[in-house]
Design an enzyme around this catalytic site. Structure first.
Site, PDB file in Angstrom:
ATOM      1  N   CYS A  62      -8.493  52.365 -35.812  1.00  0.00           N
ATOM      2  CA  CYS A  62      -9.188  53.513 -35.208  1.00  0.00           C
ATOM      3  C   CYS A  62      -9.037  53.493 -33.697  1.00  0.00           C
ATOM      4  O   CYS A  62      -9.216  54.524 -33.043  1.00  0.00           O
ATOM      5  CB  CYS A  62     -10.670  53.556 -35.569  1.00  0.00           C
ATOM      6  SG  CYS A  62     -11.330  52.091 -36.317  1.00  0.00           S
ATOM      7  N   GLY A 116     -14.132  63.115 -43.859  1.00  0.00           N
ATOM      8  CA  GLY A 116     -15.490  62.763 -43.445  1.00  0.00           C
ATOM      9  C   GLY A 116     -16.370  63.932 -43.043  1.00  0.00           C
ATOM     10  O   GLY A 116     -17.588  63.896 -43.240  1.00  0.00           O
ATOM     11  N   GLU A 132     -17.587  57.613 -38.533  1.00  0.00           N
ATOM     12  CA  GLU A 132     -16.618  57.119 -37.567  1.00  0.00           C
ATOM     13  C   GLU A 132     -15.288  57.721 -37.960  1.00  0.00           C
ATOM     14  O   GLU A 132     -14.725  57.366 -39.009  1.00  0.00           O
ATOM     15  CB  GLU A 132     -16.586  55.587 -37.581  1.00  0.00           C
ATOM     16  CG  GLU A 132     -15.994  55.052 -36.306  1.00  0.00           C
ATOM     17  CD  GLU A 132     -15.007  53.955 -36.556  1.00  0.00           C
ATOM     18  OE1 GLU A 132     -13.820  54.170 -36.243  1.00  0.00           O
ATOM     19  OE2 GLU A 132     -15.424  52.898 -37.082  1.00  0.00           O
ATOM     20  N   GLY A 135     -13.442  56.837 -41.712  1.00  0.00           N
ATOM     21  CA  GLY A 135     -12.195  57.363 -42.261  1.00  0.00           C
ATOM     22  C   GLY A 135     -11.746  58.600 -41.513  1.00  0.00           C
ATOM     23  O   GLY A 135     -12.101  58.801 -40.344  1.00  0.00           O
ATOM     24  N   SER A 136     -10.984  59.437 -42.178  1.00  0.00           N
ATOM     25  CA  SER A 136     -10.373  60.586 -41.504  1.00  0.00           C
ATOM     26  C   SER A 136     -11.374  61.717 -41.323  1.00  0.00           C
ATOM     27  O   SER A 136     -12.344  61.842 -42.064  1.00  0.00           O
ATOM     28  CB  SER A 136      -9.184  61.097 -42.315  1.00  0.00           C
ATOM     29  OG  SER A 136      -9.653  61.771 -43.471  1.00  0.00           O
TER      30      SER A 136
END
Lengths: 529, 529
Positions: B297, B243, B260, B238-239
């Protein structure tokens, strides 16, 4: 005032600024300061180290594997050429025996490690190439591309030194510059190693900041180093107290951290062994506890036995072993103090001292060989305090009431580097082994049978690592080539990259003849060849 | 008030406590709330999840690989049986097109991933056994032995879902229980997936807390989950904003973290391409930027070109592409707001909007296809702000004055998942490619030639990872089997362990017939056979 010894910054042996704080090493056998004076560096020096290492990183990435291998081999040869000086100084600074320990065990271990790293660099064995020919995707491990900071411990002045030790060899083998913060307990030994390494940098023509070295840093400067935007990560070997504090800050800044911290290395002695070969095993246990004066990361700190008259007799035998010999020399003035403090925590948590328990007040720094005992009931009441590490020949016998309680004790263990299970050769303990292994396997990196944990072979199949808090990541090892190199790499994927632009490790014709995983099968063959 | 949907705790579909906070998902195409109500769980539930998962961990460790593989395959089949419902709800909750995206691309990708995980479990290909026959040391990867927490992102309701997605499949394939915190953007889709997975747990007889699922947690409860003593680690997709905050606390507590995060996936377009096939390449670039409404992403957020009249014409062509089509539906109400905020940061940092730049105020959640431009000089003045991620069809063209400046821009990039270099087929750009690759290689996980980064093949040779801040560790991938499973293992070493006590992966006779590294060579042969 005498000049302090120089640090190595960007290929120059330089004096720290005038007026900087300094320190001297202490000879642990005489408790006297040694004559040489060493500087404590500061954030100003940290910034110089970072700038030089950051400049060296792209240059080092372009150096051929053959070149790096040559450097590592030159390091090994230079150490051999300076062996007498190295052994003499290491003995003065650490009190470790000259022979066999320093000259015949640790020094050859260090040069072997460097040469195995060179071999791994040539074989590209840590690159783990994976090729998917259908998708035309090819991935291998390459340098992190940025400097790695290495902090060395006090207990291995050669093999784990931040200069020339395993982390140094691994990080450079992967293609990353090293900033070494050596242990202040053995600064002259470290300086001599740095001279050997620096000569190797020059003779093999590597970038001049391939490695740099300082002796000591205040805590804040150490934090600044491991969180700096220029670095990729750091490796630390030493105590939990010193190693853990910087980790959250470094991790939060996206730095890799590989910590090798404390471990009490439990020994489980099942009843059949005590019946079958109790005395022999007790001698073996004491030998392992006393090795290196108990100052190994794999030194056994606790054994777990099951209550019985035979067990009681076995403990008496173990007492005799601990009482019969004089303790070895400890590394520093703080070592006996730390041991006294650990023993006190164990006692306050319900353990009784059977043998020893006190520091030696004269002669070499030492602490009496110490054996303690506690019941399984009590251990399970205060499992954390009773797992306090005592870095010396201090051993706690935990007497469980039953095999069920022994299992519960195994379940209450923190993460450790190793655990050993001793069982009868007759097979009498086999069913219990199976039950114990199911618990123990997930508590440790290395599981041993009928063998003590001290003595860590430099093998690719070694796992010198384990679950937190023994290390910071259970998927990596600090010993063994090429495995330990895998800590300092990034995975580099090539997606539809033109064939003439692929690195040789991933080219169709496999010009290096290396092992590669191609479409799920390991092979040394060329693709389509 | 209607009952909220149940969460899955320890094998029971249970109601959250009465009076708990709730939420509903929004249909992004109508901006209307969907009828179903979902609970926000709290620390009380977190404690129940932790207790159940901790109890499941030792049970799951004893489950045979065949059994785990069967479970993963049952998961895949159960998804296929519920495909219509899944696709319908995912479309309602995310606005992603039913076909081809959800039904023909993402759903099969998810089932393929689960089946490849099953295959890896049978082949033990993530175990990487290393055997040193002389030292009698044998090491392989095994379960972490404790639960893994998985946080799913909003943009892949199936393939990256915390239930049934890649992290879920990887963590369970390695033998660890999963606590899934799904994305609140698609709770009903996640519930349906959890029903499929729960049916597979039952049919294959796995421990009932092999996986558990909640829809949403307040920030503090999430922190409590990832730092709990019971868990081994967590995976987050996620962001960066969501994160990164828990990472230092979790790392400090010794938890593994695999994040990630954001990535702007730079595209370098060298002059020869613009001359040779500029229009074609512009269309390709726009297609990649607009895919999934730019919510991948690996979506390209920036391209770097060199100033020239031809480049100016190419930018005009790219403008046409961005202006010619309507933007896709975004995942949520916050998506256009976040995009407006990112575009504003880029503008304030000196970029000019060439096309678009504004949110759509009616109809589906959307943001105009947006193209911005900035000079290389300006980029190098504010490199951080000009790398602000805009999660949508928003693309920044950076116009360098020279190839030297383009190289400097490459050097100023943060860590990314991918980078692409487009060069002339004629070879005109080849010398520049070589210079650029030396810099770019260390900035990204996956390097592409003449190909867009969107579309991440599920291959073992995939590297869906990269240097910080694109992920938390550049040595691991979130996509590809068995590689992604390697995130959730510990190395288990057997030192002088009796032959009859070795796991089959390490036994002399290699009963599983798997690939093993024996004394430095990869082989499927038995030892001494």
């Amino acid at each position: 005032m005498a000049n302090s010894n120089p640090i190595l910054v960007d290929g120059q042996w330089v004096q720290e600024r005038a007026g900087c704080d300094t320190f001297t090493a202490i000879n642990p056998r005489t408790r006297e300061p040694l004559p040489e004076v060493f500087p404590i560096s500061d954030e100003n020096t940290v910034n110089k180290l970072l700038a030089a290492a950051a400049a060296a990183a792209p240059a080092l990435r372009e150096v051929s594997p053959e070149h790096i291998a040559t450097f590592l081999e030159a390091c090994a040869s230079n150490i051999e050429a300076k062996a007498d000086d190295l052994v003499r100084w290491a003995n003065l600074e650490t009190g470790l025996p000259t022979e066999p320990r320093l000259r015949n065990v640790e020094l050859p271990r260090t040069t072997t490690q460097l040469r195995l790293a060179a071999k791994a660099v040539r074989a590209r064995s840590f690159c783990d190439p994976i090729i998917d020919t259908k998708a035309n995707l090819r991935t291998m491990s390459g340098p992190l591309g940025a400097p790695v900071v290495v902090f060395g411990p006090n207990n291995f002045p050669f093999a784990f030194n931040a200069v020339m030790g395993g982390d140094f060899a691994s990080a450079i083998a992967a293609g990353n510059p090293v900033i070494a913060k050596v242990h202040p307990g053995h600064p002259k030994t470290s300086q001599l190693l740095a001279e050997c390494a620096w000569a190797a940098v020059q003779s093999s023509g590597l970038p001049r900041a391939t490695f740099q070295m300082v002796y000591e840093l205040p805590k804040e400067a150490g934090f600044a180093l491991v969180t700096a935007h220029q670095v990729a990560g750091y490796a630390f070997t030493g105590s939990r107290r010193a190693g853990l504090p910087p980790k959250p800050a470094a991790d939060g800044a996206g730095k890799l951290s590989y910590l090798e911290l404390s471990s009490i290395n439990p020994i489980f002695v099942l009843p059949g062994v005590i019946a079958e070969r109790g005395n022999e095993m007790a001698a073996e246990l004491f030998g392992s506890c006393a090795m290196g004066a108990g100052q190994f990361c794999t030194s056994p700190g606790v054994c777990i036995v099951i209550h019985s008259p035979q067990t009681q007799a076995w403990i008496e035998e173990l007492k005799k072993q601990f009482a019969a010999s004089q303790p070895g020399t400890l590394l520093s003035a703080s070592a006996p103090n730390n041991l006294a403090s650990s023993v006190s925590v164990l006692q306050q948590s319900g353990a009784s001292v059977l043998v020893g328990g006190k520091p030696k007040t004269d002669g070499p720094y030492a602490f009496e060989n110490t054996l303690l005992q506690v019941s399984g009931d009590q251990f399970l009441k205060q499992p954390n305090a009773l797992q306090t590490e005592a870095f010396g020949t201090v051993h706690l016998v935990v007497v469980a009431w039953s095999f069920g309680q022994l299992l519960a004790i195994a379940g209450a263990l923190e993460g450790n580097l190793t655990a050993c299970v001793y069982t009868a050769k007759s097979g009498a303990d086999d069913a219990n082994y199976t039950a114990l292994e199911k618990v123990l396997r997930y508590k440790v990196g290395r599981l041993l049978n009928d063998k003590m944990p001290t003595g860590v072979a430099v093998s690719d199949a070694m796992q010198h690592g384990g679950p937190f808090p023994s290390t910071g990541h259970p998927g990596f090892t600090a010993v063994g080539m090429p495995s330990s190199i895998r800590r300092f790499v990034a995975r580099h994927c090539y997606d539809a990259v033109r064939p003439n632009r692929l690195p040789p490790e991933l080219a169709d014709d496999n010009p290096l003849g290396i092992w590669r995983n191609v479409d799920g099968e390991w092979t040394r063959a060329a693709i389509g060849g």
